[in-house]
Design a protein around this motif. Structure first.
Motif, PDB file in Angstrom:
ATOM      1  N   ARG A 249       0.809  -1.221   0.000  1.00 56.17           N
ATOM      2  CA  ARG A 249       0.000   0.000   0.000  1.00 56.17           C
ATOM      3  C   ARG A 249       0.839   1.267   0.000  1.00 56.17           C
ATOM      4  N   LEU A 250       2.164   1.091   0.102  1.00 57.03           N
ATOM      5  CA  LEU A 250       3.061   2.246   0.075  1.00 57.03           C
ATOM      6  C   LEU A 250       4.133   2.128  -1.001  1.00 57.03           C
ATOM      7  N   ASP A 251       4.051   1.099  -1.813  1.00 53.87           N
ATOM      8  CA  ASP A 251       5.069   0.819  -2.826  1.00 53.87           C
ATOM      9  C   ASP A 251       5.172   1.959  -3.841  1.00 53.87           C
ATOM     10  N   GLN A 252       6.265   2.683  -3.777  1.00 57.06           N
ATOM     11  CA  GLN A 252       6.443   3.850  -4.646  1.00 57.06           C
ATOM     12  C   GLN A 252       6.706   3.476  -6.102  1.00 57.06           C
ATOM     13  N   GLN A 253       6.946   2.194  -6.372  1.00 57.76           N
ATOM     14  CA  GLN A 253       7.108   1.737  -7.750  1.00 57.76           C
ATOM     15  C   GLN A 253       5.766   1.393  -8.396  1.00 57.76           C
ATOM     16  N   ASN A 254       4.722   1.363  -7.606  1.00 53.41           N
ATOM     17  CA  ASN A 254       3.388   1.021  -8.099  1.00 53.41           C
ATOM     18  C   ASN A 254       2.691   2.302  -8.587  1.00 53.41           C
ATOM     19  N   PRO A 255       2.359   2.372  -9.874  1.00 55.87           N
ATOM     20  CA  PRO A 255       1.716   3.589 -10.390  1.00 55.87           C
ATOM     21  C   PRO A 255       0.375   3.885  -9.728  1.00 55.87           C
ATOM     22  N   ASP A 256      -0.317   2.860  -9.262  1.00 63.53           N
ATOM     23  CA  ASP A 256      -1.594   3.085  -8.578  1.00 63.53           C
ATOM     24  C   ASP A 256      -1.382   3.826  -7.253  1.00 63.53           C
ATOM     25  N   ILE A 257      -0.324   3.464  -6.536  1.00 67.07           N
ATOM     26  CA  ILE A 257      -0.035   4.147  -5.268  1.00 67.07           C
ATOM     27  C   ILE A 257       0.399   5.585  -5.523  1.00 67.07           C
ATOM     28  N   ARG A 258       1.223   5.783  -6.551  1.00 68.37           N
ATOM     29  CA  ARG A 258       1.631   7.159  -6.884  1.00 68.37           C
ATOM     30  C   ARG A 258       0.421   7.994  -7.289  1.00 68.37           C
ATOM     31  N   VAL A 285      -3.019  15.418  10.935  1.00 70.36           N
ATOM     32  CA  VAL A 285      -2.136  14.624  11.781  1.00 70.36           C
ATOM     33  C   VAL A 285      -1.759  13.382  10.983  1.00 70.36           C
ATOM     34  N   VAL A 286      -0.484  13.199  10.736  1.00 69.61           N
ATOM     35  CA  VAL A 286       0.012  12.116   9.883  1.00 69.61           C
ATOM     36  C   VAL A 286       0.346  10.918  10.770  1.00 69.61           C
ATOM     37  N   ILE A 287      -0.489   9.878  10.687  1.00 78.83           N
ATOM     38  CA  ILE A 287      -0.344   8.713  11.556  1.00 78.83           C
ATOM     39  C   ILE A 287       0.526   7.660  10.865  1.00 78.83           C
ATOM     40  N   PRO A 288       1.662   7.309  11.453  1.00 81.30           N
ATOM     41  CA  PRO A 288       2.585   6.374  10.806  1.00 81.30           C
ATOM     42  C   PRO A 288       2.135   4.925  10.964  1.00 81.30           C
ATOM     43  N   THR A 289       2.747   4.040  10.190  1.00 84.20           N
ATOM     44  CA  THR A 289       2.497   2.615  10.377  1.00 84.20           C
ATOM     45  C   THR A 289       3.172   2.151  11.664  1.00 84.20           C
ATOM     46  N   LYS A 290       2.728   1.030  12.152  1.00 86.53           N
ATOM     47  CA  LYS A 290       3.330   0.439  13.347  1.00 86.53           C
ATOM     48  C   LYS A 290       4.802   0.111  13.098  1.00 86.53           C
ATOM     49  N   GLU A 317       7.910   4.041   2.998  1.00 85.31           N
ATOM     50  CA  GLU A 317       7.132   4.939   3.853  1.00 85.31           C
ATOM     51  C   GLU A 317       7.884   6.246   4.084  1.00 85.31           C
ATOM     52  N   ARG A 318       9.190   6.165   4.253  1.00 84.20           N
ATOM     53  CA  ARG A 318       9.958   7.404   4.426  1.00 84.20           C
ATOM     54  C   ARG A 318       9.826   8.300   3.196  1.00 84.20           C
ATOM     55  N   SER A 319       9.871   7.681   2.038  1.00 86.10           N
ATOM     56  CA  SER A 319       9.711   8.461   0.810  1.00 86.10           C
ATOM     57  C   SER A 319       8.330   9.103   0.751  1.00 86.10           C
ATOM     58  N   ALA A 320       7.301   8.330   1.089  1.00 84.05           N
ATOM     59  CA  ALA A 320       5.930   8.858   1.064  1.00 84.05           C
ATOM     60  C   ALA A 320       5.756   9.970   2.083  1.00 84.05           C
ATOM     61  N   ARG A 321       6.348   9.805   3.254  1.00 87.18           N
ATOM     62  CA  ARG A 321       6.261  10.841   4.283  1.00 87.18           C
ATOM     63  C   ARG A 321       6.940  12.121   3.811  1.00 87.18           C
ATOM     64  N   GLU A 322       8.124  11.999   3.236  1.00 87.81           N
ATOM     65  CA  GLU A 322       8.846  13.181   2.763  1.00 87.81           C
ATOM     66  C   GLU A 322       8.045  13.937   1.704  1.00 87.81           C
ATOM     67  N   GLN A 323       7.461  13.192   0.782  1.00 89.74           N
ATOM     68  CA  GLN A 323       6.661  13.842  -0.258  1.00 89.74           C
ATOM     69  C   GLN A 323       5.425  14.514   0.337  1.00 89.74           C
ATOM     70  N   THR A 324       4.802  13.839   1.293  1.00 88.65           N
ATOM     71  CA  THR A 324       3.594  14.391   1.919  1.00 88.65           C
ATOM     72  C   THR A 324       3.915  15.658   2.703  1.00 88.65           C
ATOM     73  N   PHE A 325       4.977  15.609   3.478  1.00 86.75           N
ATOM     74  CA  PHE A 325       5.353  16.777   4.271  1.00 86.75           C
ATOM     75  C   PHE A 325       5.765  17.948   3.373  1.00 86.75           C
ATOM     76  N   LYS A 326       6.484  17.645   2.303  1.00 88.78           N
ATOM     77  CA  LYS A 326       6.898  18.708   1.384  1.00 88.78           C
ATOM     78  C   LYS A 326       5.678  19.362   0.740  1.00 88.78           C
ATOM     79  N   PHE A 327       4.722  18.532   0.321  1.00 86.24           N
ATOM     80  CA  PHE A 327       3.530  19.098  -0.305  1.00 86.24           C
ATOM     81  C   PHE A 327       2.791  20.009   0.674  1.00 86.24           C
TER      82      PHE A 327
END
Length: 383
Positions: A249-258, A285-290, A317-327
Motif C-alpha cells: 500500500r506504500l510501494d512507490q514503484q506502483n503507479p496506482d499508489i503514486r 495529523v500524519v499517523i505512521p504505520t506500526k 514509507e519514508r519516501s511517502a512521508r517526505e513527499q507528503t510533508f513537502k507538499f
C-alpha cells in the motif's frame, strides 16, 4: 402426561433464559457504551462507499459516528479512518476524545473504518462544516490512505473527475466481509452487531489478552509469510507486525499508489481552500504505520522473519512521508507528526495485543492526542 410436563418445564426454562438475556442486555446498555463493543453495520453508498446502517445505531450518534449525539456546533471536528474512530479502544480513549479532554474543547469524532481521503473531503465540505468548527483535523494514515484514494477514485463514478490515468476496473469495496455461508456464522455476525452481552462473553474477557500474547509470540507460525514478531524484554516490547500488506500500500514503484498520492494531495489542497473560504483552520495529523514506530528495532534485523519486506516498507514509507510533508509545507497546510512521540513510548504497550489487528490501543491514541494538543498549544502561544 409426563412428556407434557417435561415440555412445559423446557418451555419455561427457555423463556426464563430469554428474559434473563434480554434483561442482561438492557442492563449492559445502561451501564456500558454499546459503541465500545458492537460492530457497526453498514450499507453501500455511491459517494462514500459505505455509510452506517440506520438499523444499527446503538451507541452511535444520529449520523452513525462514534459520539453520543450530533452537536449543534463543535470547536474541532476530527475526520479520519479507523485510527481516528479508535479501533481496539473505547470511545473515550480515541484520540479525538482524549484531545477534547486535554484541551477543554469540544471535539467531534467523524472517523469511520475503511474511509480515506475521498471520504474525508466529502465529509469535510458537508457534515463537518455544518458544525461550524474553528478547526478541522484530518487523521491521515500512511498505511492505506493512498491506496484508498486510488480505489475510491477509480472504483466509484462520483470521483471520476479526479482521474488522471485511463479508466480501469477497480473494486472500491474494502469493507466486504467473507460470506457467512452457515447459520451459525450468520448468527455470530448478527450478534456482534446487536448484542453487548455476546461481545462481553466472547470478545472482552481477559482471556483474549492471553490469547493475543500467544498470537504475538507465534505470529510467524500462525500467519506464515504474513506476520512476524518483535520481542525485546528489556524494553518491554512484545509486538507483532504484518509488513507485507503495508508495503504493497506504500510501494512507490506502483503507479496506482503514486496516483493515490497525487489524488490525496489534490484533495488536501481543495480541503484547505474550502476551510480558508469558511474561516476554518485546517490541520493534518500524519499517523505512521506500526512498523515505522518500531523501525529502530526492526530495520536491518536479519533475525526476524520478513526482514526484507520490513526494510522495503520502511524505505517506501519514508519516501511517502517526505513527499507528503513537502507538499503540505509548500501549500501552507498545517500538519502534526506524532512519530517521534510514539517512538519514545514504544515500551508502554501502544498497540492492540494481537497478531491480526495492528491498530493502536488506548495508550497509542493518547500519545497521538497529546502530540496534537501540544501542537495546538504551541500555535496558540505563537499568536
Amino acid at each position: 402426561m409426563k412428556i407434557k410436563k417435561v415440555l412445559i418445564n423446557l418451555v419455561v426454562f427457555l423463556v426464563s433464559i430469554a428474559i434473563g438475556l434480554l434483561l442482561a442486555e438492557f442492563g449492559a446498555r445502561l451501564v456500558l457504551n454499546p459503541s465500545d463493543f458492537l460492530s457497526l453495520e453498514v450499507v453501500s453508498d455511491p459517494v462514500l462507499g459505505i455509510v452506517p446502517s440506520p438499523s444499527a445505531m446503538a451507541g452511535f450518534d444520529e449520523w452513525g459516528f462514534r459520539n453520543r449525539v450530533v452537536p449543534a456546533t463543535a470547536d474541532i471536528v476530527a475526520v479520519g479512518d479507523s485510527h481516528t474512530y479508535g479501533n481496539t479502544a473505547r470511545m473515550k480513549e480515541s484520540w479525538p476524545y482524549v484531545l477534547g479532554n486535554l484541551t477543554g474543547q469540544h471535539v467531534y469524532n467523524m472517523g469511520m473504518g475503511g474511509y480515506g481521503p475521498n471520504q474525508y473531503f466529502q465529509l469535510t465540505k458537508t457534515k463537518a462544516l455544518s458544525l461550524k468548527p474553528r478547526m478541522i483535523i484530518w487523521g491521515l494514515y500512511m498505511g492505506d490512505d493512498f491506496e484508498g484514494a486510488f480505489s475510491m477514485t477509480y472504483g466509484l463514478e462520483h470521483w471520476a473527475y479526479l482521474r488522471a490515468l485511463p479508466p480501469q476496473k477497480v473494486d472500491p469495496d474494502v469493507w466486504e466481509a467473507p460470506p457467512s455461508d452457515t447459520w451459525d456464522k450468520r448468527m455470530r455476525v448478527w450478534l456482534s452487531r446487536h448484542s453487548v452481552v455476546y461481545q462481553l462473553m466472547f470478545h472482552a474477557w481477559i482471556g483474549n489478552r492471553v490469547k493475543g500474547d500467544i498470537q504475538i509470540r507465534s505470529a510467524s507460525r500462525f500467519y506464515p509469510g504474513v506476520a512476524t514478531s518483535l520481542i525485546v524484554p528489556e524494553k518491554h516490547i512484545t509486538e507483532a507486525f504484518r509488513p507485507y500488506g503495508m508495503f504493497t500500500r506504500l510501494d512507490q514503484q506502483n503507479p496506482d499508489i503514486r496516483e493515490g498520492m497525487r489524488i490525496t494531495f489534490e484533495l488536501l489542497k481543495q480541503t484547505d481552500e474550502i476551510c480558508r473560504q469558511n474561516h476554518v483552520q485546517f490541520m493534518v495529523v500524519v499517523i505512521p504505520t506500526k512498523e515505522m514506530v518500531f523501525s529502530e528495532y526492526l530495520e536491518h534485523n536479519s533475525e526476524l522473519p520478513l526482514d526484507d519486506v520490513i526494510d522495503k516498507l520502511l524505505v517506501n514509507e519514508r519516501s511517502a512521508r517526505e513527499q507528503t510533508f513537502k507538499f503540505m509545507t509548500d501549500s501552507n497546510i498545517l500538519f502534526v507528526d506524532p512519530l517521534r512521540a510514539l517512538k519514545k513510548s514504544v515500551g508502554q504497550g501502544l498497540y492492540a495485543s494481537s497478531a491480526g489487528d495492528m491498530h493502536p490501543n488506548k495508550n497509542g491514541y493518547r500519545v497521538i492526542a497529546e502530540t496534537v494538543a501540544g501542537a495546538l498549544k504551541a500555535r496558540e502561544g505563537s499568536k
